[in-house]
Design a protein around this motif. Structure first.
Motif, PDB file in Angstrom:
ATOM      1  N   ASN A  99      41.535  71.122  20.442  1.00  0.00           N
ATOM      2  CA  ASN A  99      42.876  71.130  21.021  1.00  0.00           C
ATOM      3  C   ASN A  99      42.838  71.153  22.536  1.00  0.00           C
ATOM      4  OD1 ASN A  99      44.667  70.840  19.016  1.00  0.00           O
ATOM      5  ND2 ASN A  99      45.177  72.999  18.787  1.00  0.00           N
ATOM      6  N   ASP A 100      41.913  71.975  23.081  1.00  0.00           N
ATOM      7  CA  ASP A 100      41.783  72.065  24.537  1.00  0.00           C
ATOM      8  C   ASP A 100      41.411  70.714  25.140  1.00  0.00           C
ATOM      9  OD1 ASP A 100      42.428  74.700  24.414  1.00  0.00           O
ATOM     10  OD2 ASP A 100      40.393  75.468  24.710  1.00  0.00           O
ATOM     11  N   LYS A 101      40.691  69.914  24.337  1.00  0.00           N
ATOM     12  CA  LYS A 101      40.292  68.583  24.834  1.00  0.00           C
ATOM     13  C   LYS A 101      41.373  67.546  24.547  1.00  0.00           C
ATOM     14  CE  LYS A 101      35.284  68.896  24.120  1.00  0.00           C
ATOM     15  NZ  LYS A 101      34.251  68.400  23.200  1.00  0.00           N
ATOM     16  N   GLY A 102      42.493  68.003  23.958  1.00  0.00           N
ATOM     17  CA  GLY A 102      43.580  67.083  23.637  1.00  0.00           C
ATOM     18  C   GLY A 102      43.328  66.270  22.373  1.00  0.00           C
TER      19      GLY A 102
END
Ligand code: DC
Length: 224
Positions: free
Chosen positions: A162-165
């Motif tokens: 998620n942090d990396k999209g």
């Protein structure tokens, strides 16, 4: 064989955070790092998705002959296969699944053994994997085995993606992690297993700083 160079082995299942901890510990100590999973991933990538996993001799030859280079620049580690930067390509889910399949082949593991041992260079080595303490560096001075529940590991991976999209599905990630655990733990060649003399740290309810503190405390006790 006695290791002249100090070696710390950090083993454990997928998604437990070994990679992050190894990088932090290696940086703090100024030691080399062996990301042994990357070797299986590089072999999977070399062999390609159409790899004939039954052609064991060919895979073992490929494992021995792979032209690999690890280049550190700043905080990043660039991984090159035949001169091509494959640092991102080896991290895909598909390559991970194929890596876990090639890793189950005893001849492949044997073929990669010398490559892994060669990483033990002064001033020291932090070795990250599944069988570092049991098979590759059985004489390591300090062996640590990190664990966490599959649900917690899936949550960590989910957050990372998620942090990396990147879109991800938590329940699917949990199922995939459990499948990979099963494959890595039940294979006959070097299964995922804590060495008898390994110190086990359950990280389920610990954050990364707490894990790092525990590891560094053990490192200081053992290596001074
Ligand atoms: O740690 P990783 O996800 O990059 O590892 C990729 C695969 O390689 C994983 O399925 C387990 C396998 N592996 C192994 O069998 N032995 C090791 N020492 C490291 C990884």
């Amino acid at each position: 064989m006695v290791n002249k160079v100090p070696v710390l082995t950090l083993d454990g299942p997928s998604g437990v955070g070994k990679g992050t901890i190894c990088l932090m510990v290696a940086r703090e100590l100024g030691w080399h790092i062996l990301d042994s999973g990357s070797l299986y991933r590089l072999l999977a990538l070399s062999a390609g998705s159409e790899a004939d996993l039954n052609n064991v001799a060919q895979l073992a030859d490929l494992a021995r002959d792979m032209q690999i280079e690890y280049v550190t620049s700043g905080d990043a580690l660039g991984i090159y296969l035949r001169g091509v930067n494959v640092s991102e390509a080896i991290r895909t889910e598909m390559t991970g699944v194929l890596a876990s399949k090639v890793a189950a082949i005893p001849e492949v593991r044997q073929a990669l053994l010398d490559k892994q041992k060669a990483f033990a260079q002064a001033p020291g080595l932090v070795a990250d994997g599944r069988d570092m303490g049991t098979t590759v560096f059985p004489d390591a001075e300090l062996k640590i085995f990190l664990t966490a529940s599959a649900e917690e590991r899936a949550k960590r991976r989910y957050k990372q993606l998620n942090d990396k999209g990147i879109d991800a599905n938590l329940s699917q990630l949990t199922v995939e992690l459990k499948e990979r655990d099963e494959r890595d733990s039940t294979r006959s060649a070097s299964p995922l297993l804590a060495a008898d003399d390994a110190i086990v740290i359950d990280t389920t309810s610990l954050d990364i700083e707490q894990v790092l503190n525990q590891v560094m405390q053990l490192v200081k006790q053992r290596f001074g």
